[in-house]
Design a protein around this motif. Sequence first.
Motif, PDB file in Angstrom:
ATOM      1  N   SER A 113       0.812  -1.218   0.000  1.00 42.88           N
ATOM      2  CA  SER A 113       0.000   0.000   0.000  1.00 42.88           C
ATOM      3  C   SER A 113       0.844   1.266   0.000  1.00 42.88           C
ATOM      4  N   TYR A 114       1.837   1.349   0.910  1.00 44.49           N
ATOM      5  CA  TYR A 114       2.637   2.566   1.030  1.00 44.49           C
ATOM      6  C   TYR A 114       4.128   2.286   0.991  1.00 44.49           C
ATOM      7  N   TRP A 125      -2.627  12.694  -1.306  1.00 42.41           N
ATOM      8  CA  TRP A 125      -1.890  11.479  -1.651  1.00 42.41           C
ATOM      9  C   TRP A 125      -2.904  10.338  -1.826  1.00 42.41           C
ATOM     10  N   ASP A 180      -4.338   7.266  -4.643  1.00 38.74           N
ATOM     11  CA  ASP A 180      -4.011   6.466  -5.822  1.00 38.74           C
ATOM     12  C   ASP A 180      -5.309   5.965  -6.453  1.00 38.74           C
ATOM     13  N   GLU A 181      -5.603   6.446  -7.656  1.00 37.81           N
ATOM     14  CA  GLU A 181      -6.858   6.062  -8.300  1.00 37.81           C
ATOM     15  C   GLU A 181      -6.919   4.571  -8.614  1.00 37.81           C
ATOM     16  N   ARG A 185      -6.305   2.264  -6.436  1.00 43.72           N
ATOM     17  CA  ARG A 185      -6.790   1.572  -5.233  1.00 43.72           C
ATOM     18  C   ARG A 185      -8.255   1.882  -5.027  1.00 43.72           C
ATOM     19  N   ASP A 204      -9.078   4.667  -2.346  1.00 41.63           N
ATOM     20  CA  ASP A 204      -8.606   5.977  -2.790  1.00 41.63           C
ATOM     21  C   ASP A 204      -9.450   6.506  -3.941  1.00 41.63           C
ATOM     22  N   SER A 224      -0.801   9.960  -6.778  1.00 41.23           N
ATOM     23  CA  SER A 224      -0.538   8.717  -6.055  1.00 41.23           C
ATOM     24  C   SER A 224       0.549   8.963  -5.015  1.00 41.23           C
ATOM     25  N   GLU A 260       4.037   9.197  -6.592  1.00 39.55           N
ATOM     26  CA  GLU A 260       4.222  10.436  -7.351  1.00 39.55           C
ATOM     27  C   GLU A 260       4.326  11.629  -6.409  1.00 39.55           C
TER      28      GLU A 260
END
Length: 739
Positions: free
Chosen positions: A378-379, A484, A486-487, A489, A492, A517, A520
């Motif tokens: 995830s991160y 922050w 992320d499309e 996920r 998100d 994201s 990014e």
Amino acid sequence: MSTIIYTRTDEAPLLATYSLKPIIEAFAGAAGIDVETRDISLAGRIIALFPERLTPEQQQPDDLAELGAMATTPEANIIKLPNISASVPQLKAAIAELQAQGYDIPAYPEAPGSDEEREARARYDTVKGSAVNPVLREGNSDRRAPEAVKNYARSSPHSMGTWNSDSRTRVATMDGRDFAANEKSVVLEAADTLSIRHVAEDGTQTVLKDAVPVLAGEVVDATFMDVAALETFLAEQIRAATDDDVLLSLHLKATMMKVSDPIIFGHAVRTFFADVFARYGEQLASAGLSANDGLGGILSGLDALGDDAAQVRAAFEERLAQLPRLYMVNSDKGISNLHVPSDVIIDASMPAVIRNGGKAWGPEGEEDDTLAVIPDSSYAGVYQAVIEDCRAHGAYDPTTMGSVPNVGLMAKKAEEYGSHDKTFEIAAAGTVQVVDAAGQVLLEHQVAAGDIWRACQTKDEPIRDWVKLAVTRARATGDPAIFWLDEARAHDAVLITKVRSYLGEHDTEGLDLRIMSPVEATRVSVERIREGKDTISVTGNVLRDYNTDLFPILEVGTSAKMLSVVPLMNGGGLFETGAGGSAPKHVQQLQQENYLRWDSLGEFLALAESLRHLAEREGNHRATVLGDALDAATERVLTEGRSPARRLGQIDNRGSHFFLALYWAQALAEQAADAELAQRFEPVAATLAAQQEQITAELMAVQGSPVDLGGYFHPDDELAFAAMRPSATFNAVIDALRG
């Protein structure tokens, strides 16, 4: 009389409180402010669980519940210090200490076999992990480095390791079948009560959670980690670390993710010691020794195996001696990364590796590159992005680098992955379903035995407030604010839709607001850091936790120096004293040497904000004067080198408190906004200045000898006050001011 609530917590912050709170009471009292205490320590919360088993003298109220209710009121003004987010080993140790002190509380039931044990286990489960913060955080988070702290870091930079372009340090993470890949999300159109059930392959249904209330607009997520894939991944990393001849390090959050991450940790222990568990797994299990508690718990309990203990210990030690070498928590004592699940916490351990030039400590005390294993993807990419930037451009320069303040979504238990009662280790293959009251399946996953399934909730009101806070901070600073998200996920993607909608409720003309994201966003933020520019990170709850350690540790040396304000949604204020944990090693040093190196800077910063909030809410002019004078004193503590040093022979935490009091009194005596207050503190300032040499001598005279606190988790107040207030001269001045 105005009131500020100051929390009693654990370990080093608790010890510092014995010294600092009398000073706060003395100064605040001059402005008609009462400073009350509420006990939210691990020991205090345990004691509150079993009132029926304790004497009236031993009983304690449930202060955490009281503060949770208070946090929903406009009058709330709470200063919250770091507390223990208890792993099972910590919980067991606290229980044992209280039992030894005469508290008739039950042992922690590892495998409850009776109704009484199940009841005790259910109560104890309420204090495990990150049990405090979700109760108090009725608002979203605003964390940033105060200007005085940032200026000090620029003028007196902390040490940074040297990065080499050929560094072999890197992050390893799963490329599928983990929490990120398996996530599904849904938005509830209307209020409802959901349930979570497991449907076995033979059709048998088991209710895992019978009532999950939700509100209209609430986001509900579900996901799982495939443990077969996890074990394959872990075995691959063991081989990779061996082949690369680097340290193997595992980075989890077994405190915040109190259900899922100890299980993942246990898989790592079993995978590393696979041959040992293949031979002796049944004996270990029969003795109640669990890999989830870590290698340390197993080794300390081997005597329960009787005649087999020696050969089992030898088998573990033989495996430890083989490659790959493990990242060490304490190489001198042989405590490895796999000894205790709460010893290596990702949000502290990964920044430490990055700050140290990508180096970690090995079993012989050597520094070396490390393969940093972060199973869930995830991160994990955030840390890899920073590593890549450092490998390409070198270490960051604290004298010139910019800042990454944070606006974090956390109100009303938002996104509390793994910290709640909706995480399960699946007993049998089948399907886990989230079902609404009408029986409609909203989310479902095919799972195998042993998989880790979890769900979380994020209410709509906190999301709307989070967007508002982000716009407010961007407007106040003029800095870019990056969401922050992320499309790719599921969760998100839902939040992106809501963010875009709620941004339309605000005047965003001229603001630089972006959605990117996490990887990014990291790349943009570190590029701007190197240019000396600030970038607001607007994140969900877990990333809030990670980012508010990662960037402060690089920028100012520690996350404990961050200003952490939680504007409560109903108008109150929660003022956290920075991240950084509760510092168990500091307590050990005090016990051995009567020297506490805990830095209370976070407490100073939080108190000043608390005073300003009180002044604005209640029109207490003197609270403003106190807060401004405290900020001036805090800056002098920094610039004049009055923060605690690390070793004997210099001032420690208690000495820094004396100098804060001296500078605070001097600032009040010299201010012109309140003549009566200035007149009151003028003789205090003069007395403290005249007695400075005597007071510092008394504070330093006690250093070097062991000190008995009467307990670690539950110290004796009389002994602790005596240890933390050793200067009779200083105490006389403060106690006279307290009246």
